[in-house]
Design a protein around this motif. Sequence first.
Motif, PDB file in Angstrom:
ATOM      1  N   GLU A 145     -39.099  26.798-153.599  1.00 57.34           N
ATOM      2  CA  GLU A 145     -39.558  26.907-152.383  1.00 57.34           C
ATOM      3  C   GLU A 145     -40.544  26.816-151.056  1.00 57.34           C
ATOM      4  OE1 GLU A 145     -39.012  22.936-149.832  1.00 57.34           O
ATOM      5  OE2 GLU A 145     -39.089  23.263-152.227  1.00 57.34           O
ATOM      6  N   SER A 146     -40.450  28.253-151.350  1.00 59.15           N
ATOM      7  CA  SER A 146     -41.133  28.955-150.198  1.00 59.15           C
ATOM      8  C   SER A 146     -42.810  28.969-150.646  1.00 59.15           C
ATOM      9  CB  SER A 146     -40.096  30.780-149.912  1.00 59.15           C
ATOM     10  OG  SER A 146     -40.367  31.381-151.045  1.00 59.15           O
ATOM     11  N   LEU A 147     -42.625  28.825-151.780  1.00 56.21           N
ATOM     12  CA  LEU A 147     -44.540  28.839-151.895  1.00 56.21           C
ATOM     13  C   LEU A 147     -44.779  27.709-152.143  1.00 56.21           C
ATOM     14  CD1 LEU A 147     -44.102  31.556-155.224  1.00 56.21           C
ATOM     15  CD2 LEU A 147     -44.377  31.965-152.677  1.00 56.21           C
ATOM     16  N   ARG A 148     -44.039  26.554-152.059  1.00 56.76           N
ATOM     17  CA  ARG A 148     -44.756  25.174-152.017  1.00 56.76           C
ATOM     18  C   ARG A 148     -45.978  24.831-151.491  1.00 56.76           C
ATOM     19  NH1 ARG A 148     -42.716  20.230-154.219  1.00 56.76           N
ATOM     20  NH2 ARG A 148     -40.604  21.575-154.222  1.00 56.76           N
ATOM     21  N   HIS A 149     -47.113  24.328-151.789  1.00 54.02           N
ATOM     22  CA  HIS A 149     -48.966  24.269-151.049  1.00 54.02           C
ATOM     23  C   HIS A 149     -49.194  25.580-150.344  1.00 54.02           C
ATOM     24  CE1 HIS A 149     -47.228  20.360-151.057  1.00 54.02           C
ATOM     25  NE2 HIS A 149     -45.882  20.910-150.196  1.00 54.02           N
ATOM     26  N   LYS A 150     -48.890  26.549-151.084  1.00 62.19           N
ATOM     27  CA  LYS A 150     -49.303  28.392-150.571  1.00 62.19           C
ATOM     28  C   LYS A 150     -50.237  28.063-152.432  1.00 62.19           C
ATOM     29  CE  LYS A 150     -46.069  29.965-147.144  1.00 62.19           C
ATOM     30  NZ  LYS A 150     -45.044  30.793-147.224  1.00 62.19           N
ATOM     31  N   LYS A 151     -50.918  29.420-151.727  1.00 65.33           N
ATOM     32  CA  LYS A 151     -51.294  29.737-152.859  1.00 65.33           C
ATOM     33  C   LYS A 151     -50.851  31.364-152.809  1.00 65.33           C
ATOM     34  CE  LYS A 151     -55.980  27.216-153.744  1.00 65.33           C
ATOM     35  NZ  LYS A 151     -57.678  27.698-153.815  1.00 65.33           N
ATOM     36  N   VAL A 152     -50.675  30.893-154.462  1.00 64.09           N
ATOM     37  CA  VAL A 152     -48.830  32.508-155.248  1.00 64.09           C
ATOM     38  C   VAL A 152     -50.358  33.163-155.615  1.00 64.09           C
ATOM     39  CG1 VAL A 152     -48.394  31.213-156.636  1.00 64.09           C
ATOM     40  CG2 VAL A 152     -47.122  33.342-155.955  1.00 64.09           C
ATOM     41  N   LYS A 153     -50.371  34.439-156.529  1.00 57.57           N
ATOM     42  CA  LYS A 153     -51.032  36.029-156.855  1.00 57.57           C
ATOM     43  C   LYS A 153     -49.846  35.662-157.494  1.00 57.57           C
ATOM     44  CE  LYS A 153     -53.408  37.408-152.719  1.00 57.57           C
ATOM     45  NZ  LYS A 153     -52.863  36.611-151.893  1.00 57.57           N
ATOM     46  N   GLY A 207     -44.748  27.613-167.425  1.00 52.12           N
ATOM     47  CA  GLY A 207     -44.852  27.741-166.996  1.00 52.12           C
ATOM     48  C   GLY A 207     -45.765  28.016-165.897  1.00 52.12           C
ATOM     49  N   LEU A 208     -47.300  27.744-166.129  1.00 46.65           N
ATOM     50  CA  LEU A 208     -48.192  27.025-165.291  1.00 46.65           C
ATOM     51  C   LEU A 208     -47.550  25.689-164.934  1.00 46.65           C
ATOM     52  CD1 LEU A 208     -51.055  29.508-165.975  1.00 46.65           C
ATOM     53  CD2 LEU A 208     -49.700  28.962-163.578  1.00 46.65           C
ATOM     54  N   GLN A 209     -47.733  24.628-166.150  1.00 46.10           N
ATOM     55  CA  GLN A 209     -46.935  23.732-165.794  1.00 46.10           C
ATOM     56  C   GLN A 209     -45.802  23.138-164.777  1.00 46.10           C
ATOM     57  OE1 GLN A 209     -46.238  22.522-169.846  1.00 46.10           O
ATOM     58  NE2 GLN A 209     -48.436  21.010-169.713  1.00 46.10           N
ATOM     59  N   LEU A 210     -44.673  24.381-165.038  1.00 45.28           N
ATOM     60  CA  LEU A 210     -43.328  23.909-163.841  1.00 45.28           C
ATOM     61  C   LEU A 210     -43.910  23.998-162.159  1.00 45.28           C
ATOM     62  CD1 LEU A 210     -40.365  25.368-164.394  1.00 45.28           C
ATOM     63  CD2 LEU A 210     -40.853  25.622-162.779  1.00 45.28           C
ATOM     64  N   LEU A 211     -44.737  25.686-162.453  1.00 40.68           N
ATOM     65  CA  LEU A 211     -45.256  25.492-161.025  1.00 40.68           C
ATOM     66  C   LEU A 211     -46.018  24.725-160.149  1.00 40.68           C
ATOM     67  CD1 LEU A 211     -46.025  29.180-161.736  1.00 40.68           C
ATOM     68  CD2 LEU A 211     -44.500  28.229-159.967  1.00 40.68           C
ATOM     69  N   GLU A 212     -46.903  23.838-161.315  1.00 43.30           N
ATOM     70  CA  GLU A 212     -47.571  22.374-160.729  1.00 43.30           C
ATOM     71  C   GLU A 212     -47.187  21.699-160.482  1.00 43.30           C
ATOM     72  OE1 GLU A 212     -51.478  19.942-162.563  1.00 43.30           O
ATOM     73  OE2 GLU A 212     -50.176  21.670-163.702  1.00 43.30           O
ATOM     74  N   SER A 213     -45.771  21.886-161.121  1.00 44.33           N
ATOM     75  CA  SER A 213     -45.022  20.420-161.039  1.00 44.33           C
ATOM     76  C   SER A 213     -44.295  20.245-159.752  1.00 44.33           C
ATOM     77  CB  SER A 213     -44.172  19.835-162.258  1.00 44.33           C
ATOM     78  OG  SER A 213     -43.245  21.346-162.256  1.00 44.33           O
ATOM     79  N   ALA A 217     -49.212  26.476-156.002  1.00 44.78           N
ATOM     80  CA  ALA A 217     -50.968  26.356-156.504  1.00 44.78           C
ATOM     81  C   ALA A 217     -51.257  27.956-156.527  1.00 44.78           C
ATOM     82  CB  ALA A 217     -51.526  25.631-155.342  1.00 44.78           C
ATOM     83  N   VAL A 218     -52.506  28.504-157.751  1.00 43.01           N
ATOM     84  CA  VAL A 218     -52.539  29.693-157.956  1.00 43.01           C
ATOM     85  C   VAL A 218     -54.008  29.989-157.487  1.00 43.01           C
ATOM     86  CG1 VAL A 218     -52.529  30.355-160.127  1.00 43.01           C
ATOM     87  CG2 VAL A 218     -51.145  29.278-160.399  1.00 43.01           C
ATOM     88  N   ASP A 219     -53.565  31.114-157.197  1.00 45.08           N
ATOM     89  CA  ASP A 219     -54.853  31.721-156.358  1.00 45.08           C
ATOM     90  C   ASP A 219     -55.434  32.707-157.400  1.00 45.08           C
ATOM     91  OD1 ASP A 219     -56.545  32.639-154.989  1.00 45.08           O
ATOM     92  OD2 ASP A 219     -55.300  34.365-153.243  1.00 45.08           O
TER      93      ASP A 219
END
Length: 498
Positions: A145-153, A207-213, A217-219
Motif C-alpha cells: 500500500e505504501s508503494l501504490r502508484h509509485k515506481k519501486v526499485k 511476483g510481478l503479476q501480484l505487484l501489478e495487480s 509499478a517497477v522502475d
Amino acid sequence: MTTLTESSQLSDSFSTSTTGHTDKKYIVFEKNIMELFQRCPRCSKSPELKTYRRGTFLSIDQICHHCEFFRQWKSQPLIKSTPVGNIQLSAAVYFSGSSFYQVQKMFQAMRLQNISYSAFRRHANRFLEPAVIHSWHQLQDTEVESLRHKKVKLGGDMRADSPGHCAKYGTYSLMNLETNSIIDLQLVQSNEVGGSHNMEKEGLTRGLQLLESKGVAVDYIVTDRHPQIQKFLRDRKITHYYDVWHLEKGLSKKVAKAAKEKDCEVVKKWQRGISNHVYWCATSSSSGPEKLAKWKSVMNHMQNKHEHDNPIFPKYLHPDRNSTDRKKWFKPGTKAIQRMEKILVNKRVLNDVEKLSSRYQTSTLEAFHSLMLRFTPKNVVFPFIGMLCRHYLAALHFNENAGGTQARTTKGTLRYSIHYPKAKKGGYSVKPVKTKATYRYVHKMMSLLFEEVIPNPKPYLEELEKIPVPNPLSSAFHHPPLAEAVESYRSRFNQGQP
C-alpha cells in the motif's frame, strides 16, 4: 495414583475465559508439586491423589476420605478441553523457526513433559499456519500500500531448497532496495513448471503479476545474470540491471584459473585489481557506455598504458606513480594478455558490464536467503504449506530487523568486528556490529493466535485454503499397496535362499 496418556480427553467443564498465555512460566519438579497435596487442608490427614496429564498439562484431584474434602488443581488454563501451555509450546516452536524434534530431544534430556508430534501438527494445521499466513498478508498489504502508484526499485533472486536440478522447491524473493524490506515471496514446486530449471522465471512472473495487480509499478529490477530472466524482462520491457557481485565472482574464478597456467604467472598479481575494477566501473559510472569505456581501459592499464582512445574515458584518474615491480606489466602478444582479453573483453562480458547496477545490489537479498536457512534447513523436508509458512516467518523476522542500527559500546563508540573468511585466503574483512535482533512479530502472532484465531478459526482457515497447493512430486508415479511392496522387497533379497 493414575496417569492418563497424551490422547486422554479432558472435560469441557475445565474451560476458562482467561488464556494466561502472557503469564510467566516456571520449571517445577513433580516431587515439589506433590508436597503441596500430601495433607488435607481441613483435617490434616493423608488424602488420595489422582493425577491426569496431557502433554505439558497436569491436573491433581485431592480426595480426603476422612472429612470428604475434595479439590482439583490444574497446572495451566484450558481453552475448552485444550491446555493453553500445549498450544503455546507448539506456537513457540513454530513461530521461532525451531524444529519440533530438536526441542523434543532437549525435553527428553531434562525429562520435561512434552506434547506429541501429532498434537504439534494438529495445532499447526488448525491454528498456527493460518496465523502465520494472515500475519504475512497483513504486513505485505501494508508494504504494498505504501508503494501504490509509485515506481519501486526491486531486487530479485531465487533460493532453491537443494542444489542443482534436483530441487523440489524454489522461492523467489522480491525486495524493495530502497528500504531493504521483502515485499513478496513466491514458492514454486518443480512439478508445477515442468522442472526445477523453470522455477526462477515462474517465481518472478508471479511476483510481478501480484505487484501489478495492486497498482505498484517497477522502475527497474536488479538480479543475477540468469538467461531466462534476461529474456523475460526484455520482452516485458522492464529495465534490468545485474548485480555486480555475481559478475565479479564469475570473472574472478576464471582469472584465478588462468593464473595457474604456464606463462600466465603475471595474472596472479592482478587478481585483486581486476576484482576491484569491476566494482569501480559500476559504482563510478552514470551510464552504460561509461561503464564499458572504463572496463575496457583495464586491458591498457595492465600493459602500462594509461591513455585511451575512447573519448568517454580518455585517461586514467589515479595520480602518477612509479611502480617498483616492473614484472607486473603484461607484454603485448604474450599468452597472458591473450588469455585476459578472452576472459575480460569477450562479447558477453561487455554486454553484462554495460548493464551493471550502479547503486543498488542484491547483497541484502543474499543475506535474507542466508537467514532462510535458520527457518528451512536444506536437510529437512517440509510440506508445501509448511515450507511457505516458514519462509513467511523468515520474511517477518527480516523485515522487522532490516533497519537495525549499528551497536555502540557503553562509552558510545561504534562497534566493529573483524572476520577472516575462507574466500579471502588469509585476508580479513571488517563489519559493523548490529544491535540485537528483536522478535516483536512473534509476540504479535501469539496475541493474534489466542485472541482471534483460536476463538474463531474459520476465516483464517479460509484464507489459508485459498492458497493453491500443488500435488506431491510422487503423485505422478505408481503407488503399490504396502503388502505388495514388502513382498517384492523380500523376494528380491531372498533369491537363491531356501
